[in-house]
Design a protein around this motif. Structure first.
Motif, PDB file in Angstrom:
ATOM      1  N   TYR A  72     -20.025 -15.291 -26.378  1.00  0.00           N
ATOM      2  CA  TYR A  72     -19.971 -16.490 -25.525  1.00  0.00           C
ATOM      3  C   TYR A  72     -21.048 -17.471 -25.984  1.00  0.00           C
ATOM      4  N   GLY A  73     -20.661 -18.731 -26.195  1.00  0.00           N
ATOM      5  CA  GLY A  73     -21.614 -19.720 -26.690  1.00  0.00           C
ATOM      6  C   GLY A  73     -21.576 -21.025 -25.929  1.00  0.00           C
ATOM      7  N   GLN A  74     -22.722 -21.667 -25.838  1.00  0.00           N
ATOM      8  CA  GLN A  74     -22.856 -23.012 -25.257  1.00  0.00           C
ATOM      9  C   GLN A  74     -24.161 -23.589 -25.782  1.00  0.00           C
ATOM     10  N   SER A  75     -24.201 -24.921 -25.866  1.00  0.00           N
ATOM     11  CA  SER A  75     -25.390 -25.602 -26.391  1.00  0.00           C
ATOM     12  C   SER A  75     -25.795 -24.977 -27.731  1.00  0.00           C
ATOM     13  N   ASP A  76     -27.057 -24.579 -27.876  1.00  0.00           N
ATOM     14  CA  ASP A  76     -27.510 -24.019 -29.162  1.00  0.00           C
ATOM     15  C   ASP A  76     -27.637 -22.501 -29.108  1.00  0.00           C
ATOM     16  N   GLU A  77     -26.887 -21.865 -28.207  1.00  0.00           N
ATOM     17  CA  GLU A  77     -27.019 -20.403 -28.062  1.00  0.00           C
ATOM     18  C   GLU A  77     -25.674 -19.694 -28.186  1.00  0.00           C
ATOM     19  N   TYR A  78     -25.746 -18.423 -28.562  1.00  0.00           N
ATOM     20  CA  TYR A  78     -24.557 -17.565 -28.591  1.00  0.00           C
ATOM     21  C   TYR A  78     -24.956 -16.158 -28.172  1.00  0.00           C
ATOM     22  N   SER A  79     -24.135 -15.527 -27.326  1.00  0.00           N
ATOM     23  CA  SER A  79     -24.360 -14.141 -26.917  1.00  0.00           C
ATOM     24  C   SER A  79     -23.254 -13.268 -27.494  1.00  0.00           C
ATOM     25  N   HIS A 152     -22.375 -25.104 -17.179  1.00  0.00           N
ATOM     26  CA  HIS A 152     -21.810 -26.050 -16.206  1.00  0.00           C
ATOM     27  C   HIS A 152     -22.891 -26.978 -15.647  1.00  0.00           C
ATOM     28  N   ILE A 153     -24.014 -26.388 -15.212  1.00  0.00           N
ATOM     29  CA  ILE A 153     -25.091 -27.184 -14.596  1.00  0.00           C
ATOM     30  C   ILE A 153     -25.620 -28.221 -15.594  1.00  0.00           C
ATOM     31  N   ASN A 154     -25.890 -27.766 -16.833  1.00  0.00           N
ATOM     32  CA  ASN A 154     -26.429 -28.682 -17.848  1.00  0.00           C
ATOM     33  C   ASN A 154     -25.414 -29.754 -18.229  1.00  0.00           C
ATOM     34  N   ASN A 155     -24.134 -29.351 -18.354  1.00  0.00           N
ATOM     35  CA  ASN A 155     -23.132 -30.315 -18.797  1.00  0.00           C
ATOM     36  C   ASN A 155     -22.867 -31.382 -17.743  1.00  0.00           C
ATOM     37  N   LEU A 156     -22.854 -30.970 -16.473  1.00  0.00           N
ATOM     38  CA  LEU A 156     -22.645 -31.952 -15.400  1.00  0.00           C
ATOM     39  C   LEU A 156     -23.825 -32.925 -15.370  1.00  0.00           C
ATOM     40  N   TYR A 157     -25.032 -32.378 -15.481  1.00  0.00           N
ATOM     41  CA  TYR A 157     -26.223 -33.243 -15.478  1.00  0.00           C
ATOM     42  C   TYR A 157     -26.190 -34.199 -16.676  1.00  0.00           C
ATOM     43  N   ASN A 158     -25.974 -33.618 -17.877  1.00  0.00           N
ATOM     44  CA  ASN A 158     -26.026 -34.443 -19.100  1.00  0.00           C
ATOM     45  C   ASN A 158     -24.927 -35.500 -19.121  1.00  0.00           C
ATOM     46  N   ILE A 196     -14.722 -41.270 -13.918  1.00  0.00           N
ATOM     47  CA  ILE A 196     -14.590 -39.997 -14.641  1.00  0.00           C
ATOM     48  C   ILE A 196     -14.382 -38.884 -13.624  1.00  0.00           C
ATOM     49  N   ASN A 197     -13.239 -38.197 -13.735  1.00  0.00           N
ATOM     50  CA  ASN A 197     -13.035 -36.992 -12.933  1.00  0.00           C
ATOM     51  C   ASN A 197     -13.591 -35.827 -13.749  1.00  0.00           C
ATOM     52  N   TYR A 198     -14.718 -35.274 -13.271  1.00  0.00           N
ATOM     53  CA  TYR A 198     -15.415 -34.262 -14.075  1.00  0.00           C
ATOM     54  C   TYR A 198     -14.484 -33.117 -14.487  1.00  0.00           C
ATOM     55  N   ASN A 199     -13.578 -32.753 -13.572  1.00  0.00           N
ATOM     56  CA  ASN A 199     -12.683 -31.620 -13.867  1.00  0.00           C
ATOM     57  C   ASN A 199     -11.700 -31.919 -14.993  1.00  0.00           C
ATOM     58  N   ASN A 200     -11.564 -33.203 -15.353  1.00  0.00           N
ATOM     59  CA  ASN A 200     -10.652 -33.540 -16.454  1.00  0.00           C
ATOM     60  C   ASN A 200     -11.347 -33.566 -17.812  1.00  0.00           C
ATOM     61  N   ILE A 201     -12.676 -33.384 -17.812  1.00  0.00           N
ATOM     62  CA  ILE A 201     -13.393 -33.325 -19.090  1.00  0.00           C
ATOM     63  C   ILE A 201     -12.959 -32.052 -19.817  1.00  0.00           C
ATOM     64  N   GLU A 202     -12.866 -32.132 -21.134  1.00  0.00           N
ATOM     65  CA  GLU A 202     -12.346 -31.000 -21.913  1.00  0.00           C
ATOM     66  C   GLU A 202     -13.075 -29.695 -21.577  1.00  0.00           C
ATOM     67  N   ILE A 204     -13.853 -27.168 -23.278  1.00  0.00           N
ATOM     68  CA  ILE A 204     -14.851 -26.697 -24.256  1.00  0.00           C
ATOM     69  C   ILE A 204     -16.257 -27.151 -23.845  1.00  0.00           C
ATOM     70  N   TYR A 205     -16.360 -28.320 -23.203  1.00  0.00           N
ATOM     71  CA  TYR A 205     -17.671 -28.828 -22.781  1.00  0.00           C
ATOM     72  C   TYR A 205     -18.085 -28.256 -21.431  1.00  0.00           C
ATOM     73  N   ARG A 206     -17.111 -28.096 -20.533  1.00  0.00           N
ATOM     74  CA  ARG A 206     -17.435 -27.625 -19.169  1.00  0.00           C
ATOM     75  C   ARG A 206     -17.641 -26.118 -19.109  1.00  0.00           C
ATOM     76  N   LYS A 207     -16.886 -25.389 -19.949  1.00  0.00           N
ATOM     77  CA  LYS A 207     -16.870 -23.923 -19.843  1.00  0.00           C
ATOM     78  C   LYS A 207     -17.594 -23.212 -20.980  1.00  0.00           C
ATOM     79  N   GLY A 208     -17.923 -23.930 -22.062  1.00  0.00           N
ATOM     80  CA  GLY A 208     -18.465 -23.257 -23.238  1.00  0.00           C
ATOM     81  C   GLY A 208     -17.343 -22.554 -23.988  1.00  0.00           C
ATOM     82  N   SER A 209     -17.715 -21.768 -25.001  1.00  0.00           N
ATOM     83  CA  SER A 209     -16.707 -21.120 -25.854  1.00  0.00           C
ATOM     84  C   SER A 209     -16.835 -19.609 -25.784  1.00  0.00           C
ATOM     85  N   THR A 210     -15.690 -18.962 -25.628  1.00  0.00           N
ATOM     86  CA  THR A 210     -15.660 -17.498 -25.636  1.00  0.00           C
ATOM     87  C   THR A 210     -14.831 -17.068 -26.843  1.00  0.00           C
TER      88      THR A 210
END
Ligand code: DGT
Ligand code: MG
Ligand code: MG
Length: 257
Positions: A72-79, A152-158, A196-202, A204-210
């Motif tokens: 699972y990855g988001q921003s500059d991290e991957y688990s 989610h928290i970071n993406n909504l803020y950013n 902007i309806n936040y829920n319509n943002i792609e 990949i940005y709202r959920k990160g990548s699995t």
């Protein structure tokens, strides 16, 4: 061969075997990516090239290390998640985390220009890594939920922050406006002021990548007769789904076997 008199120094090495029968998570994170993203002109709040490159690296790590069941990855991290029964490198923590992070970083450099085109790589990127054991399915799910909630928290803020800045506010003014706001307030600013309806943002940005090993039909050439053969193969593939809710785990029930 006879032991040399120096051989005793081996006993200074610390045993770092991870607890048996636990999920192992190896998390890597970019070092100083605040500066790295600025130097390389990453788009704000999200740079699709950077995310695709991170996902490419994670897929390459999973192609190389077959034991990894999910990443699972988001921003500059991957688990990266290893199953409870995994015995890769006899579960030695430093061997596991150093192999994963080194593979990830070398792939990042090798594939840079494929994703960033004319934007030159200005200096060698660096990633740190750590291993953590999670004894229960719930602990592992809570860990992954924690990372996705962070995304989610970071993406909504950013998203809100950069909408305000692109609209002419200074970064200090935007920060001031968002201080003490809740999610619903940021959703409201995005919807009312920027349509902007936040829920319509792609996703990949709202959920990160699995990255999951999904069954796909692959075509290969038979070494025996040169004919094309088709077969089902598990291929590491990026999806952008909610991994907090139950539905994901029902759909991929083999992950927590
Ligand atoms: P660290 O991990 O303690 O060495 O410090 P940083 O600077 O790597 O900070 P971290 O990991 O908490 O946050 C990741 C940074 O990377 C953060 O400043 C935002 C930046 N970043 C990651 N992905 C993107 C992106 O797609 N676009 C932009 N503009 N910045 C990104
Ligand atoms: Mg970082
Ligand atoms: Mg980070």
């Amino acid at each position: 061969m006879a032991n040399s008199k120096y051989e005793y120094v081996r006993h200074f090495e610390q045993n770092d075997t991870l607890l048996p029968n636990t999920y192992i998570v190896i998390r890597i994170d970019g070092r100083g990516f605040h500066r790295f993203s600025q130097t390389h002109h990453f788009a704000k709040p999200n740079d699709r090239r950077a995310i695709d490159l991170m996902n490419h690296c994670a897929i390459q790590v999973m192609i190389d290390l077959h034991d990894i069941i999910l990443a699972y990855g988001q921003s500059d991290e991957y688990s990266f998640v290893l199953p409870k029964a995994c015995n890769l490198y006899s579960r030695r923590a430093s061997k596991l985390s150093s192999t994963v992070v080194s593979l990830f970083a070398s792939n990042y450099v090798m594939a840079w220009s494929r994703f960033f085109g004319d934007e030159p790589l200005q200096y060698p990127p660096c990633f740190d890594s750590r291993t953590v054991c999670y004894p229960s399915d719930q602990n592992l799910r809570d860990y992954l939920s924690w990372r996705q909630a962070d995304c989610h928290i970071n993406n909504l803020y950013n998203t809100t922050f950069w909408s305000l800045v692109h609209d002419g506010k200074t970064e200090i003014e935007a920060e001031e406006k968002l201080k003490g706001t809740f999610s619903k307030d940021k959703n409201e600013i995005l919807f009312t002021d920027y349509n902007i309806n936040y829920n319509n943002i792609e996703p990949i940005y709202r959920k990160g990548s699995t990255i999951l090993r999904l069954k796909k039909m692959v075509t290969s050439i038979s070494p025996r007769n040169g004919e094309q053969v088709q077969r089902l193969k598990k291929v590491p593939t990026a999806v952008y789904e909610d991994i907090i809710g139950q539905a994901f785990w029902d759909e991929h029930s083999d992950l927590l076997a």
